[in-house]
Write a protein that holds these residues in place. Structure first.
Motif, PDB file in Angstrom:
ATOM      1  N   ALA A 138      -1.426   3.117  -0.454  1.00 40.50           N
ATOM      2  CA  ALA A 138      -0.830   4.480  -0.454  1.00 40.50           C
ATOM      3  C   ALA A 138      -1.510   5.083   0.675  1.00 40.50           C
ATOM      4  N   LEU A 139      -2.783   5.207   0.456  1.00 41.59           N
ATOM      5  CA  LEU A 139      -3.728   5.903   1.556  1.00 41.59           C
ATOM      6  C   LEU A 139      -3.535   5.550   2.934  1.00 41.59           C
ATOM      7  N   ARG A 140      -3.430   4.162   3.156  1.00 40.94           N
ATOM      8  CA  ARG A 140      -3.283   3.620   4.352  1.00 40.94           C
ATOM      9  C   ARG A 140      -2.008   4.333   5.004  1.00 40.94           C
ATOM     10  N   ILE A 141      -0.872   4.410   4.353  1.00 43.70           N
ATOM     11  CA  ILE A 141       0.283   4.853   4.893  1.00 43.70           C
ATOM     12  C   ILE A 141       0.491   6.492   5.257  1.00 43.70           C
ATOM     13  N   ALA A 142      -0.366   6.920   4.230  1.00 35.64           N
ATOM     14  CA  ALA A 142      -0.594   8.652   4.680  1.00 35.64           C
ATOM     15  C   ALA A 142      -1.471   8.713   5.914  1.00 35.64           C
ATOM     16  N   PHE A 143      -2.494   7.881   6.103  1.00 32.83           N
ATOM     17  CA  PHE A 143      -3.201   7.940   7.356  1.00 32.83           C
ATOM     18  C   PHE A 143      -2.315   7.556   8.577  1.00 32.83           C
ATOM     19  N   ARG A 144      -1.668   6.492   8.296  1.00 35.91           N
ATOM     20  CA  ARG A 144      -0.909   5.933   9.497  1.00 35.91           C
ATOM     21  C   ARG A 144       0.360   7.235   9.986  1.00 35.91           C
ATOM     22  N   ALA A 145       0.606   7.888   8.771  1.00 35.44           N
ATOM     23  CA  ALA A 145       1.557   8.967   9.326  1.00 35.44           C
ATOM     24  C   ALA A 145       0.901  10.230   9.750  1.00 35.44           C
TER      25      ALA A 145
ATOM     26  N   MET B  35       5.168   7.527  -7.405  1.00 31.29           N
ATOM     27  CA  MET B  35       4.600   7.567  -5.845  1.00 31.29           C
ATOM     28  C   MET B  35       4.364   6.301  -5.222  1.00 31.29           C
ATOM     29  N   PHE B  36       3.784   5.326  -6.124  1.00 31.73           N
ATOM     30  CA  PHE B  36       3.778   3.945  -5.668  1.00 31.73           C
ATOM     31  C   PHE B  36       4.995   3.248  -5.275  1.00 31.73           C
ATOM     32  N   ASP B  37       6.073   3.563  -6.214  1.00 29.68           N
ATOM     33  CA  ASP B  37       7.569   3.001  -6.048  1.00 29.68           C
ATOM     34  C   ASP B  37       7.956   3.377  -4.766  1.00 29.68           C
ATOM     35  N   ARG B  38       8.030   4.899  -4.525  1.00 30.69           N
ATOM     36  CA  ARG B  38       8.432   5.412  -3.381  1.00 30.69           C
ATOM     37  C   ARG B  38       7.930   5.017  -1.968  1.00 30.69           C
TER      38      ARG B  38
ATOM     39  N   SER C 252      -3.035  13.152  -3.294  1.00 28.31           N
ATOM     40  CA  SER C 252      -4.324  14.049  -2.604  1.00 28.31           C
ATOM     41  C   SER C 252      -5.501  13.905  -3.542  1.00 28.31           C
ATOM     42  N   LEU C 253      -5.170  14.222  -4.617  1.00 30.19           N
ATOM     43  CA  LEU C 253      -6.452  14.298  -5.623  1.00 30.19           C
ATOM     44  C   LEU C 253      -6.949  12.973  -5.748  1.00 30.19           C
ATOM     45  N   LEU C 254      -5.915  11.824  -5.801  1.00 30.96           N
ATOM     46  CA  LEU C 254      -6.690  10.401  -6.086  1.00 30.96           C
ATOM     47  C   LEU C 254      -7.407  10.098  -4.808  1.00 30.96           C
ATOM     48  N   SER C 255      -7.126  10.648  -3.650  1.00 29.55           N
ATOM     49  CA  SER C 255      -7.704  10.243  -2.444  1.00 29.55           C
ATOM     50  C   SER C 255      -9.152  10.672  -2.337  1.00 29.55           C
ATOM     51  N   GLU C 256      -9.502  11.595  -3.203  1.00 28.81           N
ATOM     52  CA  GLU C 256     -11.058  12.266  -3.352  1.00 28.81           C
ATOM     53  C   GLU C 256     -11.775  11.571  -4.213  1.00 28.81           C
TER      54      GLU C 256
ATOM     55  N   SER D 160      -1.194  -0.450  -4.912  1.00 28.98           N
ATOM     56  CA  SER D 160      -2.584   0.096  -4.873  1.00 28.98           C
ATOM     57  C   SER D 160      -2.658   1.532  -4.221  1.00 28.98           C
ATOM     58  N   LEU D 161      -3.571   1.852  -4.642  1.00 28.86           N
ATOM     59  CA  LEU D 161      -3.978   3.462  -3.943  1.00 28.86           C
ATOM     60  C   LEU D 161      -4.412   3.169  -2.535  1.00 28.86           C
ATOM     61  N   PRO D 162      -5.307   1.932  -2.241  1.00 25.60           N
ATOM     62  CA  PRO D 162      -5.462   1.761  -0.809  1.00 25.60           C
ATOM     63  C   PRO D 162      -4.341   1.605  -0.019  1.00 25.60           C
TER      64      PRO D 162
END
Length: 225
Positions: free
Chosen positions: A205-212, A193-196, A164-168, A201-203
């Motif tokens: 990871a964020l795409r997965i969060a947005f997709r969810a 987090m990246f491994d799970r 969440s903080l990295l997304s900012e 990369s952060l982008p």
């Protein structure tokens, strides 16, 4: 090429080509049913909008061929009553001469296309193909959403907090300061987090969060372990 052969070339996610034919004229239902079978569709006839709506919630995904003028409730009423069900049952409206205005209104209500009677067989098949392509796309998107939700659920509260903080746009050092952690600890949480999420990369990871469909909000330390 039949629709089943086309589905095989388009991938394994295409739904069964069920077509719900809603028309109060028996001859129309019979002739459409015969033609649809010859080109590989699975016709399911309904003689009224009321009958169709009574089954709609339990029907398998498929396209709907809907006459705009029915003996009971109108085709427009049927589309409106379907509500969110239109995602599983994309509607193609059949109209008579002079019903173009009603067809336009039906599309505003959520129909994906309309065919003016008498319509060409090629136009009918093309419209249904578009409907099933839409269904396949929606099914794929829904599967991706479920996969993303599963991945996000595997994150620990602290890992989600760091994401969440990295997304900012915060750096590892800024995240460490906000959470009162060492930079090394933040880096470890980030790597875990990246491994799970099986990303690099952060982008990603964020795409997965947005997709969810997850609103990361701000990285409140309230999520700390």
């Amino acid at each position: 090429m039949t629709i089943n052969e086309q589905s095989a070339t388009d991938g394994d996610r295409a739904p069964d080509p069920i077509v719900y034919v809603v028309d109060d004229e028996g001859e129309v239902r019979r002739s459409l049913g015969f033609f649809l079978k010859t080109v590989g569709f699975l016709p399911r006839p309904y003689l009224s909008g009321e009958d169709f709506l009574s089954d709609a919630a339990d029907l398998a995904p498929g396209c709907v061929l809907l006459d705009v003028r029915l003996g009971g409730i109108s085709g427009l009423d049927v589309i409106e009553a379907l509500g969110p069900g239109r995602c599983r049952l994309p509607v193609i409206v059949m109209t008579g001469h002079g019903d173009v205005a009603m067809a336009v209104k039906s599309m505003k209500l959520g129909a994906i296309d309309f065919l003016e009677k008498p319509f060409e067989e090629e136009a009918l098949v093309a419209a249904l193909k578009r409907g099933f392509e839409l269904l396949a796309h929606r099914a794929h998107a829904e599967e991706e959403r479920r996969d993303a939700e599963r991945l996000m659920a595997a994150l620990s509260p602290r890992e989600r907090n760091v994401l969440s903080l990295l997304s900012e746009g915060k750096s590892n050092k800024e995240v460490a300061l906000e959470l009162d952690l060492s930079v090394r600890t933040v880096e470890m949480h980030r790597a875990a987090m990246f491994d799970r999420l099986s990303v690099r990369s952060l982008p990603e990871a964020l795409r997965i969060a947005f997709r969810a469909g997850i609103d990361l909000g701000n990285g409140s330390p309230a999520l700390a372990e």
